[in-house]
Write a protein that holds these residues in place. Structure first.
Motif, PDB file in Angstrom:
ATOM      1  N   ASP A  56       0.812  -1.226   0.000  1.00  0.00           N
ATOM      2  CA  ASP A  56       0.000   0.000   0.000  1.00  0.00           C
ATOM      3  C   ASP A  56       0.840   1.267   0.000  1.00  0.00           C
ATOM      4  O   ASP A  56       0.313   2.358  -0.205  1.00  0.00           O
ATOM      5  CB  ASP A  56      -0.888   0.043   1.265  1.00  0.00           C
ATOM      6  CG  ASP A  56      -2.004  -0.971   1.203  1.00  0.00           C
ATOM      7  OD1 ASP A  56      -2.459  -1.286   0.091  1.00  0.00           O
ATOM      8  OD2 ASP A  56      -2.417  -1.438   2.280  1.00  0.00           O
ATOM      9  N   ARG A  59       0.673   4.081  -2.580  1.00  0.00           N
ATOM     10  CA  ARG A  59      -0.592   4.813  -2.732  1.00  0.00           C
ATOM     11  C   ARG A  59      -0.613   6.101  -1.910  1.00  0.00           C
ATOM     12  O   ARG A  59      -1.473   6.953  -2.102  1.00  0.00           O
ATOM     13  CB  ARG A  59      -1.758   3.927  -2.282  1.00  0.00           C
ATOM     14  CG  ARG A  59      -2.039   2.792  -3.226  1.00  0.00           C
ATOM     15  CD  ARG A  59      -3.470   2.343  -3.092  1.00  0.00           C
ATOM     16  NE  ARG A  59      -3.662   1.397  -2.010  1.00  0.00           N
ATOM     17  CZ  ARG A  59      -4.822   1.242  -1.374  1.00  0.00           C
ATOM     18  NH1 ARG A  59      -5.854   1.989  -1.673  1.00  0.00           N
ATOM     19  NH2 ARG A  59      -4.930   0.341  -0.434  1.00  0.00           N
ATOM     20  N   LEU A  60       0.309   6.218  -0.952  1.00  0.00           N
ATOM     21  CA  LEU A  60       0.314   7.394  -0.070  1.00  0.00           C
ATOM     22  C   LEU A  60       1.049   8.551  -0.725  1.00  0.00           C
ATOM     23  O   LEU A  60       2.056   8.346  -1.401  1.00  0.00           O
ATOM     24  CB  LEU A  60       1.030   7.057   1.240  1.00  0.00           C
ATOM     25  CG  LEU A  60       0.383   5.982   2.090  1.00  0.00           C
ATOM     26  CD1 LEU A  60       1.298   5.634   3.238  1.00  0.00           C
ATOM     27  CD2 LEU A  60      -0.947   6.457   2.608  1.00  0.00           C
ATOM     28  N   ALA A  92      -8.706   7.216  -2.543  1.00  0.00           N
ATOM     29  CA  ALA A  92      -7.544   6.522  -3.116  1.00  0.00           C
ATOM     30  C   ALA A  92      -6.864   5.616  -2.099  1.00  0.00           C
ATOM     31  O   ALA A  92      -6.075   4.748  -2.473  1.00  0.00           O
ATOM     32  CB  ALA A  92      -6.538   7.539  -3.655  1.00  0.00           C
ATOM     33  N   LEU A  93      -7.154   5.830  -0.816  1.00  0.00           N
ATOM     34  CA  LEU A  93      -6.502   5.032   0.230  1.00  0.00           C
ATOM     35  C   LEU A  93      -7.424   3.964   0.804  1.00  0.00           C
ATOM     36  O   LEU A  93      -7.077   3.289   1.772  1.00  0.00           O
ATOM     37  CB  LEU A  93      -6.002   5.953   1.355  1.00  0.00           C
ATOM     38  CG  LEU A  93      -4.912   6.947   0.950  1.00  0.00           C
ATOM     39  CD1 LEU A  93      -4.486   7.768   2.154  1.00  0.00           C
ATOM     40  CD2 LEU A  93      -3.728   6.235   0.330  1.00  0.00           C
ATOM     41  N   LEU A  96      -6.510   0.521   2.923  1.00  0.00           N
ATOM     42  CA  LEU A  96      -5.147   0.639   3.448  1.00  0.00           C
ATOM     43  C   LEU A  96      -4.925  -0.293   4.656  1.00  0.00           C
ATOM     44  O   LEU A  96      -5.818  -0.430   5.491  1.00  0.00           O
ATOM     45  CB  LEU A  96      -4.954   2.095   3.899  1.00  0.00           C
ATOM     46  CG  LEU A  96      -3.573   2.557   4.333  1.00  0.00           C
ATOM     47  CD1 LEU A  96      -2.643   2.634   3.136  1.00  0.00           C
ATOM     48  CD2 LEU A  96      -3.679   3.937   4.989  1.00  0.00           C
TER      49      LEU A  96
END
Ligand code: FES
Length: 102
Positions: A56, A59-60, A92-93, A96
């Protein structure tokens, strides 16, 4: 709502839902995770440190230099460590996964 999975120091996984725009720190605290967040997001304590799942991490949004500096001081920091007070939950997260450092 944005779903986040917290993995405790004992390996227990808990998936919570948080409002879009909330911080990852607030989502964890609302679930009773042991994230002190002593400085309330001022990047001065690192007690909100979490380890992001490697899958993940990309993605941050990237960490600011001030966040990187504070992570250098955080106990048990890894390459995918972040300060949860600096992470705003967006669509988008969703999904997570983060681990609470021991
Ligand atoms: Fe202090 Fe995140 S709450 S650095």
């Amino acid at each position: 709502m944005i779903r986040v999975t917290f993995v405790g120091t004992d390996g227990a996984r808990r998936t919570v839902s948080a409002a879009e725009g909330a911080t990852l720190l607030a989502a964890g605290q609302a679930d009773g995770q042991p994230l002190e967040g002593t400085c309330e997001g001022a990047m001065a304590c690192a007690t909100c440190h979490v380890i992001v799942d490697a899958a993940d991490f990309a993605r941050l949004p990237p960490a600011a230099p001030e966040e990187e500096d504070m992570l250098d001081l955080a106990p048990n920091a890894t390459r995918t460590s972040r300060l949860s007070c600096q992470i705003r939950l967006t669509a988008a997260l969703d999904g997570l996964t983060v681990r609470i450092p021991s």
